[in-house]
Design an enzyme around this catalytic site. Structure first.
Site, mmCIF file in Angstrom:
data_model
loop_
_atom_site.group_PDB
_atom_site.id
_atom_site.type_symbol
_atom_site.label_atom_id
_atom_site.label_comp_id
_atom_site.label_asym_id
_atom_site.label_seq_id
_atom_site.Cartn_x
_atom_site.Cartn_y
_atom_site.Cartn_z
ATOM 1 N N ARG A 71 0.756 -1.216 0.031
ATOM 2 C CA ARG A 71 -0.165 0.101 -0.053
ATOM 3 C C ARG A 71 0.765 1.283 -0.116
ATOM 4 N NH1 ARG A 71 -1.822 0.634 4.374
ATOM 5 N NH2 ARG A 71 -1.103 -1.100 5.463
ATOM 6 N N TYR A 199 -1.317 -3.694 -7.104
ATOM 7 C CA TYR A 199 -0.992 -4.399 -5.954
ATOM 8 C C TYR A 199 -2.207 -4.406 -4.909
ATOM 9 C CZ TYR A 199 -0.012 -5.496 -1.004
ATOM 10 O OH TYR A 199 0.141 -6.202 0.035
ATOM 11 N N LYS A 208 -9.457 -2.582 1.592
ATOM 12 C CA LYS A 208 -9.372 -1.256 2.409
ATOM 13 C C LYS A 208 -10.064 -0.229 1.854
ATOM 14 C CE LYS A 208 -6.921 -3.922 4.925
ATOM 15 N NZ LYS A 208 -5.871 -4.510 5.632
ATOM 16 N N HIS A 228 -10.649 -2.514 11.657
ATOM 17 C CA HIS A 228 -9.224 -3.376 10.974
ATOM 18 C C HIS A 228 -8.992 -4.379 12.083
ATOM 19 C CE1 HIS A 228 -5.070 -3.530 9.165
ATOM 20 N NE2 HIS A 228 -5.861 -4.405 8.802
ATOM 21 N N SER A 250 -1.350 -3.555 10.383
ATOM 22 C CA SER A 250 -0.900 -4.514 9.272
ATOM 23 C C SER A 250 0.313 -5.440 9.546
ATOM 24 C CB SER A 250 -0.665 -3.657 8.187
ATOM 25 O OG SER A 250 -1.762 -2.997 7.903
ATOM 26 N N ALA A 251 0.418 -6.550 9.095
ATOM 27 C CA ALA A 251 1.250 -7.603 9.389
ATOM 28 C C ALA A 251 1.846 -7.683 10.985
ATOM 29 C CB ALA A 251 2.520 -6.920 8.433
ATOM 30 N N CYS A 252 0.784 -7.790 11.846
ATOM 31 C CA CYS A 252 1.037 -7.726 13.145
ATOM 32 C C CYS A 252 0.305 -8.830 13.862
ATOM 33 C CB CYS A 252 0.831 -6.178 13.857
ATOM 34 S SG CYS A 252 1.991 -5.035 13.631
ATOM 35 N N THR A 255 -4.207 -12.554 11.139
ATOM 36 C CA THR A 255 -4.325 -13.799 10.262
ATOM 37 C C THR A 255 -4.056 -14.882 11.229
ATOM 38 O OG1 THR A 255 -3.972 -12.764 8.219
ATOM 39 C CG2 THR A 255 -3.880 -15.184 8.293
ATOM 40 N N ASP A 279 -9.167 -10.141 8.785
ATOM 41 C CA ASP A 279 -8.748 -8.541 8.612
ATOM 42 C C ASP A 279 -9.914 -7.451 9.024
ATOM 43 O OD1 ASP A 279 -6.426 -7.140 7.548
ATOM 44 O OD2 ASP A 279 -7.597 -6.665 6.041
ATOM 45 N N ASN A 374 6.412 -8.746 1.914
ATOM 46 C CA ASN A 374 4.993 -8.363 1.907
ATOM 47 C C ASN A 374 4.296 -9.162 0.867
ATOM 48 O OD1 ASN A 374 2.551 -7.000 2.986
ATOM 49 N ND2 ASN A 374 2.700 -5.676 0.993
ATOM 50 N N ARG A 376 2.237 -12.202 -0.602
ATOM 51 C CA ARG A 376 0.737 -12.459 0.051
ATOM 52 C C ARG A 376 0.215 -13.511 -0.785
ATOM 53 N NH1 ARG A 376 -1.561 -8.705 4.150
ATOM 54 N NH2 ARG A 376 -0.051 -7.355 4.380
ATOM 55 N N ARG A 407 3.057 -4.092 17.625
ATOM 56 C CA ARG A 407 4.529 -4.533 18.005
ATOM 57 C C ARG A 407 5.270 -3.271 18.786
ATOM 58 N NH1 ARG A 407 6.655 -8.378 14.205
ATOM 59 N NH2 ARG A 407 5.087 -8.816 12.812
HETATM 60 P P1 GTP Z 1 -2.441 -7.642 7.281
HETATM 61 O O1 GTP Z 1 -2.886 -8.742 6.420
HETATM 62 O O2 GTP Z 1 -1.125 -6.831 6.958
HETATM 63 O O3 GTP Z 1 -3.539 -6.717 8.070
HETATM 64 O O4 GTP Z 1 -1.450 -8.442 8.772
HETATM 65 P P2 GTP Z 1 -2.021 -9.480 9.874
HETATM 66 O O5 GTP Z 1 -2.205 -8.645 11.080
HETATM 67 O O6 GTP Z 1 -3.162 -10.225 9.605
HETATM 68 O O7 GTP Z 1 -0.511 -10.123 10.252
HETATM 69 P P3 GTP Z 1 -0.225 -11.489 10.106
HETATM 70 O O8 GTP Z 1 -0.996 -12.503 11.219
HETATM 71 O O9 GTP Z 1 -0.221 -12.124 8.712
HETATM 72 O O10 GTP Z 1 1.367 -11.635 10.729
HETATM 73 C C1 GTP Z 1 2.368 -11.217 10.108
HETATM 74 C C2 GTP Z 1 3.528 -11.471 10.583
HETATM 75 O O11 GTP Z 1 3.775 -11.376 11.872
HETATM 76 C C3 GTP Z 1 3.887 -12.865 10.275
HETATM 77 O O12 GTP Z 1 5.197 -12.846 9.546
HETATM 78 C C4 GTP Z 1 3.823 -13.563 11.459
HETATM 79 O O13 GTP Z 1 4.673 -14.915 11.501
HETATM 80 C C5 GTP Z 1 4.025 -12.843 12.573
HETATM 81 N N1 GTP Z 1 3.454 -13.099 14.003
HETATM 82 C C6 GTP Z 1 2.119 -13.146 13.849
HETATM 83 N N2 GTP Z 1 1.819 -13.325 15.176
HETATM 84 C C7 GTP Z 1 2.845 -13.360 15.894
HETATM 85 C C8 GTP Z 1 3.065 -13.823 17.186
HETATM 86 O O14 GTP Z 1 2.269 -14.190 18.025
HETATM 87 N N3 GTP Z 1 4.201 -13.647 17.466
HETATM 88 C C9 GTP Z 1 5.426 -13.402 16.908
HETATM 89 N N4 GTP Z 1 6.425 -13.251 17.318
HETATM 90 N N5 GTP Z 1 5.331 -12.979 15.403
HETATM 91 C C10 GTP Z 1 3.861 -13.132 15.180
HETATM 92 C C1 SPV Z 2 -2.820 -4.378 5.436
HETATM 93 O O1 SPV Z 2 -1.981 -3.880 5.023
HETATM 94 O O2 SPV Z 2 -3.581 -4.226 6.497
HETATM 95 C C2 SPV Z 2 -3.544 -5.724 4.436
HETATM 96 C C3 SPV Z 2 -2.877 -5.793 3.250
HETATM 97 O O3 SPV Z 2 -4.293 -6.354 5.183
HETATM 98 S S1 SPV Z 2 -3.780 -4.883 2.193
HETATM 99 O O4 SPV Z 2 -4.870 -5.182 1.461
HETATM 100 O O5 SPV Z 2 -2.536 -4.748 0.935
HETATM 101 O O6 SPV Z 2 -3.990 -3.505 2.581
HETATM 102 MN MN MN Z 3 -5.035 -5.518 7.278
#
Ligand code: GTP
Ligand code: SPV
Ligand code: MN
Length: 594
Positions: A71, A199, A208, A228, A250-252, A255, A279, A374, A376, A407
């Protein structure tokens, strides 16, 4: 052939044809035959690669342009008539000015190409809470992703009927020039304009752009919430299921938390975890006065790196068929995919996500990574082994607890509970997290990300906080309890202390106990913190009671620093920050200073 008699839709699609002058228009009906033909076409042009159909049936690989992998928050705009209504956290431009700027870019941009018209429904078909959008695009990749992520085609048009209440989304890949990339929301017009990107988050307009930016604005106007947040259910041995929503940036970890596998200590007692969403949550107050959540999506657009048989077997299983992989590495030995953290052995006969062949020594692309950080997967929800049976429930599931988190290497303890809804709204507004690869820009910098909505709130953040407070007033004592977690505290060597993933359930169980009034807690300046012995650490080798106590510790000085950061955020947002939150901040500071 048009698939509808809805004149509003027909008029708008005609307008789009006149603007972008495609050679032809194809209405996406959602039939398997039509989708199959599009897949074939994408294989021919090289837009997608068909993967090993024995190991990964129905799966395909796609690479975006190298300058188009996440994004682009700097190029994302909320265009409202009054600048104040978008607020300073969002980029703003006057709607007419923005259109005057973009219309020349769209003009004739589909000449020689096909325009696909994708009717889609966010939320279960038949739900009173679902909303319809129509996206026009020149990208087959977008069509195939939207098919997985939303309910597309004839059924979406049926849901719309004759109504004019649909979100108009226009996407064109155009020339993928970063300088001219724009992701623009017009919340007051139910419209989204996206140009010069291919993307996910920039172009799958149901996600989003609609389900958060436009929907958050609709929710504010109509008295509901678009957040979110993941949605999960914990089924207890007595058969009762409790639902928790959680907002992490995001990515925290959304999922991963949504699909967690219960640790042995709970599994053996018969606890189960079910995924409703990973999400986005749309939440309405039900007839019984409680808050109910639906997942507007129909699939998962998940982070690939780090996903493996141990960290998230459910996600891995979900991606084994009918999945689109974007910007992962291509394992040429067996025509499958690979990413960092899938296993320990990077394939030797492979291509990096950029398409460059692996040379056996060093990876050329992206800091020694074979897959983009990133990268996916786009996977159908129905593949998920732990998909909740309530996934398609038109009324959603009742929410018992809400969780915020991010984080934070220091400062935030493993978990704490807010004193009240109002204090919980403060806790959400004060969220901060280290940035990730999900958006372009620096990674690992702590920034304030209120409710994980900083990039996704379609209106003034101060008004958004106000809306949260309003919802709390309406919910009264039926409001979900609000918690904050941090899975990412590190030791002196920068290693995560808490094992995370499935073991996060131990923390969720404390929350449920709190919601049921089964356990006490320690009242601290920041909220209620667990007594260490109330979090079950049976079976954890690295977490002793002392380590756990460390994870729950609160450093007043760090927290006073943090409060300063929140105050700066509030000052930046300005006068629309509700007085109640200013008071929460002052009270917290006073408690910490005692
Ligand atoms: P978006 O799709 O971007 O909104 O992200 P999300 O919040 O769904 O994140 P996701 O669950 O995909 O996790 C992103 C990263 O965090 C991955 O590389 C995971 O391995 C890492 N991660 C997830 N849960 C944990 C956890 O409990 N501990 C640690 N150390 N890492 C984690
Ligand atoms: C995020 O970035 O929070 C996602 C991936 O879930 S995207 O759809 O690219 O925004
Ligand atoms: Mn997201």
């Amino acid at each position: 052939m048009a698939l509808t008699n809805n004149q509003h839709v027909l008029d708008w699609v005609k307008e789009m044809e006149d603007l972008m002058t495609p050679d032809k228009t194809i209405w996406i009906d959602g039939s398997e035959g039509q989708l199959r033909a599009l897949r074939e076409e994408a294989f021919k042009t090289g837009e997608m690669t068909e993967l090993n159909q024995e190991k990964l049936p129905g799966c395909v690989l796609h690479h975006t342009a190298k300058n188009d992998v996440a994004r682009v928050e700097g190029r994302t705009f909320i265009c409202t008539k009054n600048k104040e209504d978008a607020g300073v956290i969002n980029n703003w431009m006057d709607p007419e000015e923005m259109k005057a700027k973009l219309v020349p870019m769209y003009t004739g941009c589909m000449k020689g190409r096909t325009m696909y018209v994708i009717p889609y429904c966010m939320g279960p078909i038949g739900s009173p809470f679902s909303k319809v959008g129509i996206e026009v695009t020149d990208s087959i990749y977008v069509v195939l992703n939207m098919d997985i992520m939303t309910r597309i085609g004839v059924k979406a048009l049926r849901q719309l009927g004759d109504s004019n209440d649909f979100v108009r989304g226009q996407h064109a890949k155009a020339d993928i020039n970063e300088e001219n990339r724009y992701i623009v929301q017009f919340p007051e017009e139910n419209a989204i304009w996206s140009i010069n990107s291919g993307y996910g988050g920039n172009v799958l307009l149901g996600k989003k752009c609609f389900a958060l930016r436009i929907a958050s604005y609709q929710g504010m106007k109509e008295g509901w919430m678009a957040e979110h947040m993941l949605i999960l259910g914990i089924e207890c041995p007595n058969g009762e299921t409790k639902y928790i929503t959680a907002a992490f940036p995001s990515a925290c970890g959304k999922t991963n938390l949504a699909m967690l596998i219960p640790p042995e200590v709970y599994a053996k007692q018969g606890y189960k975890v079910w995924t409703v969403g990973d999400d986005i949550a749309w939440m309405h107050i039900g007839e019984d006065g409680r808050l109910y959540a639906i997942n507007p999506e129909n699939g998962f657009f998940g982070v690939a790196p780090g996903t493996n048989e141990k960290s998230n077997p459910n996600a891995l299983h979900t991606t084994m068929k009918g999945t689109i992989f974007t910007n992962v590495a291509h394992n040429l030995a067996d025509n499958t995919v690979w990413w960092e953290g899938l296993d320990k052995n990077p394939p030797e006969d492979a291509q990096e996500w950029t398409g460059i062949p692996v040379n056996g020594k060093e990876y050329v692309a992206n800091g020694g990574k074979l897959a983009h950080p990133n990268s996916r997967f786009t996977a159908p929800a129905e593949n998920c082994p732990c998909l909740s049976k309530e996934f398609n429930n038109p009324m959603g599931v009742p929410v018992t607890a809400m969780v915020f988190g991010g984080r934070r290497a220091k400062t935030a303890p493993l978990v704490y509970q807010s004193f009240s809804w109002e204090h919980g709204v403060y806790v959400g507004s004060a969220m901060a997290s280290e940035t990730t690869a999900a958006a372009t820009g620096a990674v690992g910098v702590v920034r304030r990300d209120p409710m994980a909505m900083r990039p996704f709130c379609g209106y003034n953040m101060g008004d958004y906080f106000g809306h949260w407070l309003e919802m709390g007033k309406k919910l009264g004592d039926k409001a979900p309890k609000i918690f904050h977690v941090n899975w990412f505290r590190t030791d002196d060597n920068g290693h995560f202390i808490w094992p995370g993933f499935g073991d996060n359930m131990r923390v969720l169980m404390w929350m449920l106990d709190r919601c049921e009034g089964k356990v006490d807690a320690v009242e601290t300046p920041i909220g209620y913190v667990p007594k260490a012995e109330d979090i079950n650490i049976e079976g954890l080798s690295d977490i002793t009671l002392d380590v756990l106590k460390g994870l729950l510790e609160i450093d007043n000085d760090l927290w006073l620093e943090d409060v300063k950061g929140v105050e700066e955020l509030y000052d930046q947002i300005g006068e629309r920050v509700p007085a109640e939150l200013r008071k929460q901040l002052a009270d917290l500071r006073a408690r910490l200073s005692k």
